[in-house]
Design a protein around this motif. Structure first.
Motif, mmCIF file in Angstrom:
data_model
loop_
_atom_site.group_PDB
_atom_site.id
_atom_site.type_symbol
_atom_site.label_atom_id
_atom_site.label_comp_id
_atom_site.label_asym_id
_atom_site.label_seq_id
_atom_site.Cartn_x
_atom_site.Cartn_y
_atom_site.Cartn_z
ATOM 1 N N UNK A 131 -8.955 0.283 70.446
ATOM 2 C CA UNK A 131 -9.717 -0.018 71.812
ATOM 3 C C UNK A 131 -11.088 0.861 71.419
ATOM 4 N N UNK A 132 -11.065 2.243 71.553
ATOM 5 C CA UNK A 132 -12.164 2.893 71.354
ATOM 6 C C UNK A 132 -12.303 3.703 70.254
ATOM 7 N N UNK A 133 -13.365 3.705 69.285
ATOM 8 C CA UNK A 133 -13.664 4.510 68.274
ATOM 9 C C UNK A 133 -14.843 5.268 68.626
ATOM 10 N N UNK A 134 -14.733 6.456 68.432
ATOM 11 C CA UNK A 134 -15.720 7.542 68.824
ATOM 12 C C UNK A 134 -16.083 8.172 67.577
ATOM 13 N N UNK A 135 -17.202 7.685 66.936
ATOM 14 C CA UNK A 135 -17.468 8.249 65.605
ATOM 15 C C UNK A 135 -16.684 7.230 64.479
ATOM 16 N N UNK A 136 -17.561 6.595 63.830
ATOM 17 C CA UNK A 136 -17.317 5.433 62.867
ATOM 18 C C UNK A 136 -16.545 5.805 61.591
ATOM 19 N N UNK A 137 -16.903 7.061 60.990
ATOM 20 C CA UNK A 137 -16.650 7.653 59.620
ATOM 21 C C UNK A 137 -16.437 8.831 59.457
ATOM 22 N N UNK A 138 -15.312 9.416 58.579
ATOM 23 C CA UNK A 138 -15.267 11.008 58.437
ATOM 24 C C UNK A 138 -16.709 11.252 57.477
ATOM 25 N N UNK A 139 -17.440 10.453 56.909
ATOM 26 C CA UNK A 139 -18.457 10.809 56.179
ATOM 27 C C UNK A 139 -19.672 10.788 56.846
ATOM 28 N N UNK A 140 -19.855 10.428 58.182
ATOM 29 C CA UNK A 140 -21.131 10.397 58.946
ATOM 30 C C UNK A 140 -21.101 11.755 59.591
ATOM 31 N N UNK A 141 -21.399 12.947 58.657
ATOM 32 C CA UNK A 141 -21.321 14.099 59.336
ATOM 33 C C UNK A 141 -22.439 14.676 60.062
ATOM 34 N N UNK A 142 -23.503 13.633 60.207
ATOM 35 C CA UNK A 142 -24.562 13.938 60.998
ATOM 36 C C UNK A 142 -24.003 13.741 62.622
ATOM 37 N N UNK A 143 -22.935 13.195 62.526
ATOM 38 C CA UNK A 143 -22.284 13.065 64.197
ATOM 39 C C UNK A 143 -21.846 14.324 64.734
ATOM 40 N N UNK A 144 -21.613 15.496 63.714
ATOM 41 C CA UNK A 144 -21.072 16.455 64.271
ATOM 42 C C UNK A 144 -21.957 17.379 65.303
ATOM 43 N N UNK A 145 -21.766 17.640 66.416
ATOM 44 C CA UNK A 145 -22.358 18.270 67.359
ATOM 45 C C UNK A 145 -23.092 17.162 68.280
ATOM 46 N N UNK A 146 -22.615 15.822 68.092
ATOM 47 C CA UNK A 146 -23.035 14.933 69.108
ATOM 48 C C UNK A 146 -21.731 14.031 69.451
ATOM 49 N N UNK A 147 -21.962 12.910 69.831
ATOM 50 C CA UNK A 147 -20.803 12.033 70.487
ATOM 51 C C UNK A 147 -20.005 12.655 71.630
ATOM 52 N N UNK A 148 -20.849 13.105 72.591
ATOM 53 C CA UNK A 148 -20.306 13.888 73.749
ATOM 54 C C UNK A 148 -20.208 12.627 74.748
ATOM 55 N N UNK A 149 -18.807 12.661 75.338
ATOM 56 C CA UNK A 149 -18.198 11.431 75.887
ATOM 57 C C UNK A 149 -17.251 11.824 76.705
ATOM 58 N N UNK A 150 -17.212 11.234 78.144
ATOM 59 C CA UNK A 150 -16.323 11.477 79.103
ATOM 60 C C UNK A 150 -15.594 10.355 79.360
ATOM 61 N N UNK A 151 -14.105 10.249 79.441
ATOM 62 C CA UNK A 151 -13.394 9.105 79.888
ATOM 63 C C UNK A 151 -12.496 9.642 81.004
ATOM 64 N N UNK A 152 -12.784 9.215 82.020
ATOM 65 C CA UNK A 152 -12.112 9.484 83.383
ATOM 66 C C UNK A 152 -11.666 8.426 84.157
ATOM 67 N N UNK A 153 -10.494 8.495 84.741
ATOM 68 C CA UNK A 153 -10.203 7.609 85.694
ATOM 69 C C UNK A 153 -10.023 5.853 85.262
ATOM 70 N N UNK A 154 -9.876 6.145 84.047
ATOM 71 C CA UNK A 154 -9.224 4.582 83.231
ATOM 72 C C UNK A 154 -7.950 4.044 83.109
ATOM 73 N N UNK A 155 -7.925 2.939 83.210
ATOM 74 C CA UNK A 155 -6.552 2.340 83.253
ATOM 75 C C UNK A 155 -6.371 1.719 81.658
ATOM 76 N N UNK A 156 -5.484 2.334 80.661
ATOM 77 C CA UNK A 156 -5.159 1.577 79.543
ATOM 78 C C UNK A 156 -4.054 0.989 79.502
ATOM 79 N N UNK A 157 -4.081 -0.324 79.626
ATOM 80 C CA UNK A 157 -2.648 -1.271 79.825
ATOM 81 C C UNK A 157 -2.386 -1.923 78.668
ATOM 82 N N UNK A 158 -1.369 -1.557 77.916
ATOM 83 C CA UNK A 158 -1.238 -2.482 76.660
ATOM 84 C C UNK A 158 -2.117 -2.309 75.596
#
Length: 390
Positions: A233-260
């Protein structure tokens, strides 16, 4: 007063809605709430401040693309109604091959945009929204049918037995900032995975993600959505090797319904991700989308969970909900307070063996409701048709 802008070729007239006072409440100009990452960095306002000439009502892919092109990065409000489908006869018909699909499927948004559906039945089909290198975008009240790649690629080295890999997400957020995705529905239906063929002994998967966030994106809030009938469903950060993502990817998930949802709700690498007051509903024995895990704690993930409600038939422990789907040597950190699994304490600290050294606290004030009240609240509020758009 109404102005009609005549377009050439496949593009039909784009109707412009003007700023007369609505007869009843209109949520079009709402900005991202302060209790999530999209409320930071000056906030997320989308097309607020758009002129009357930059406020559109559209009901075709051609009209949508024309409105985006007409305004560029200027503030714009685009209201959608009906079914937006790039494969209609007036827009070239079904995708002819992989190259044609790549060209027409991806709807590339620009900065300072509010994209919002009118009513509960606005659909985006055979298409994916791409946010690449932009900022200040709001996407609300759309029924997004996760796109199906017509040419999945076989990778014999993916996993122990190989896998089919597909492109195209419902929404792909890359190298972008201040994004609010709210009150949408994401689904594979009507083309669910049980309708897909098998080749090389594996399901020929045509769906990729519902919503991904990657490549240094920041200040993203995903709220009040229903994600249903999907595998990864949701990938936050595409690769272990993308180290430039460290310190970024600030994301909030709230009040969502994950159904099946089978997995990745979300799977996190590197990101500072806050997950609160979500309702997860599934079944480990579901015939099409069996639940594998919900929250993936990947490489250098920094996850804070609060007061989520997990109701998954066949699940009995934290490890059924929270997992590291990657290499055991490349894990992350996660904390939880107040979440419930089938009515009992999730007990992440006692039952899941992850580091709790997340190293951050939310820079905003959030007051999560008790997990016992989350199911009903989310069922009442998540998805389309819950906001007013004139």
């Amino acid at each position: 007063m109404t102005t009609r802008i005549n377009m050439t070729g496949a593009a039909l007239a784009v109707l412009v809605a003007f700023a007369a006072a609505p007869a009843h409440a209109d949520d079009t100009l709402q900005t991202a709430p302060s209790n999530g990452w999209a409320g930071q960095n000056g906030g997320t306002k989308g097309g607020a401040g758009a002129s009357s000439a930059a406020t559109y009502k559209v009901n075709s892919a051609a009209q949508l693309l024309a409105a985006i092109k007409a305004q560029g990065d200027k503030p714009k409000i685009i209201k959608l109604y009906g079914t937006i489908d790039p494969t209609t006869a007036d827009n070239g018909g079904p995708y002819k091959d992989a190259a044609d699909q790549k060209t027409r499927l991806q709807i590339r948004l620009t900065s300072n945009t509010t994209l919002i559906g009118m009513g509960s039945d606005t659909k985006l089909v055979n298409a994916g929204l791409v946010l690449n290198g932009i900022q200040n975008v709001i996407i609300r009240n759309l029924n997004i049918v996760n796109p199906c790649d017509i040419n999945p690629i076989w990778d014999p080295e993916d996993g122990s037995a190989g896998n089919w890999n597909s492109e195209y997400d419902g929404i792909n957020i890359s190298n972008s900032k201040n994004i609010w995705v709210d009150h949408n529905v994401f689904t594979d239906a009507p083309k669910t995975d049980d309708q897909l063929p098998t080749a090389n002994g594996r399901l020929k998967q045509c769906h990729d993600a519902a919503l991904d966030v990657k490549n240094g994106s920041d200040f993203v809030t995903v709220s009040n959505n229903r994600f249903e009938l999907h595998q990864k469903n949701n990938l936050i950060g595409s690769s272990d090797s993308t180290t430039s993502d460290d310190g970024h990817l600030t994301v909030t998930f709230n009040n969502n319904h994950f159904l099946h949802i089978s997995e990745r709700a979300p799977r996190v690498r590197f990101g500072k991700v806050h997950i609160f007051n979500n309702y997860f509903e599934g079944n480990r024995a579901h015939k099409v989308y069996p639940h594998k895990y919900s929250v993936g704690v990947g490489y250098k993930a920094k996850i804070i969970m609060q007061n989520n409600a997990f109701e998954v038939a066949g699940a009995s422990s934290c490890t059924d909900m929270v997992n590291n789907p990657g290499s055991a040597s490349k894990s992350g950190a996660i904390t939880d307070a107040g979440s419930l699994l089938n009515g009992a304490a999730l007990n992440l600290a006692g039952k899941c063996s992850f580091s709790s050294a997340v190293g951050w606290t939310p820079p905003y004030s959030a007051s999560p409701a008790a997990a016992s009240s989350v199911k009903q609240s989310v069922l009442n509020n998540a998805g389309t048709g819950k906001i007013s758009v004139n």
